[in-house]
Write an enzyme that holds these catalytic residues in place. Structure first.
Site, PDB file in Angstrom:
ATOM      1  N   CYS A   1     -28.922  -3.499  25.508  1.00 56.19           N
ATOM      2  CA  CYS A   1     -27.916  -4.539  25.587  1.00 56.19           C
ATOM      3  C   CYS A   1     -28.277  -5.790  26.386  1.00 56.19           C
ATOM      4  O   CYS A   1     -28.779  -5.782  27.301  1.00 56.19           O
ATOM      5  CB  CYS A   1     -26.789  -3.731  26.241  1.00 56.19           C
ATOM      6  SG  CYS A   1     -25.262  -4.842  26.651  1.00 56.19           S
TER       7      CYS A   1
ATOM      8  N   CYS B   1     -26.879 -10.283  20.561  1.00 59.01           N
ATOM      9  CA  CYS B   1     -25.997  -9.243  20.860  1.00 59.01           C
ATOM     10  C   CYS B   1     -26.498  -7.984  20.263  1.00 59.01           C
ATOM     11  O   CYS B   1     -26.573  -7.950  18.835  1.00 59.01           O
ATOM     12  CB  CYS B   1     -24.366  -9.426  20.872  1.00 59.01           C
ATOM     13  SG  CYS B   1     -23.401  -8.051  20.996  1.00 59.01           S
TER      14      CYS B   1
END
Ligand code: DGL
Length: 262
Positions: free
Chosen positions: A187, A77
């Protein structure tokens, strides 16, 4: 997770389904490893929380993975890496902790003097880690960063063929259609809507973080003598803070939907 339940596994986590795009690359690079993937879907999205909140959530997950006996942790992440990687490394300093960062460097090197669009969460774009990256590479191309509010949360819901996904993407990046040379998917959720991003922006090359992350994990496991031998049967186990059958089925589906990834 119980103590030692995942002894010798590599723990991988994200705010939800996004990190599965990284997990796939990890498995490709390291087929003899055992992976446990934890998606914090009950708390997604991270990118629109405070740094303090994301750091606290990341610590809780890393503590569990560490207690369960993981031999390495991958923060799959960008947002959690920006908010917490340095602190996690100093707290759990007996195992390697690998983070991800937007693949700006390879994009800029490939598209020198071109226009590179970076799509990432509002927190990733705001925090120092990305700003440092931008200072280092931003002058070598025309780099535009767009905080994609709402996109990771929408991807969490699945049903990515629905028309509202395209509408959301149009409102976020539609103004760059036909006007960018490369897109950095900053992302880990975004590779799951790569075809939809292409439908909005045109046929541009994408840059993602999975391969680099997988190579870095290999290097660290190798140098620590922790790589599993070639005769070990690799495996993947999914867990989620939204612990329902439907959620775990969604994780499995996203893990298997190879053809829709970049
Ligand atoms: N997948 C994450 C990232 O790479 C976080 C998305 C979110 O939860 O906002 O940034």
């Amino acid at each position: 997770m119980n103590a030692d339940e995942y002894k010798g596994y590599v723990g991988v986590f994200d705010s939800g389904v996004g990190g599965i795009s990284i997990l796939r690359e990890l498995v490709r690079e390291l087929p003899n490893e055992r992976f446990v993937y934890f998606g914090d879907s009950a708390n997604a999205p991270y990118g629109e929380k405070t740094t303090h909140e994301v750091r606290a959530l990341s610590f809780d997950i890393a503590r569990e993975l560490h207690k369960a006996g993981c031999k390495a942790i991958v923060i799959a992440c960008n947002t959690a890496t920006s908010a917490a990687a340095a602190e996690l490394r100093s707290e759990f300093d007996d195992i390697p902790i690998v983070g991800v960062e937007p693949a700006l460097k390879p994009a800029v090197l490939a598209e020198r003097n071109g226009r590179v669009l970076v799509m990432a969460t509002p927190m990733t774009v705001r925090l120092e880690k990305f700003q440092d990256l931008l200072r280092e590479w931003g002058s070598k191309a025309d780099v535009v960063s767009v905080p994609c509010e709402g996109l990771a949360a929408r991807i969490e819901k699945g049903h990515l063929d629905a028309p509202d996904v395209i509408e959301l993407l149009r409102s976020l990046v539609g103004s760059y259609a036909g006007n960018v040379d490369a897109v950095v998917l900053g992302c880990t959720h975004y590779p799951f809507v790569a075809p939809q991003i292409r439908a909005v922006l045109g046929d541009v090359p994408f840059f993602t973080s999975g391969e680099g992350t997988a190579r870095q994990l290999r290097r660290l496991l190798e140098s620590g003598g922790k790589l599993n031998p070639k005769n070990t049967q690799g495996s993947v186990h999914f867990a989620s803070s939204r612990d329902t059958v439907e959620e775990l089925e969604l994780y499995q589906r996203m893990y298997e939907c190879g053809d829709t990834l970049v």
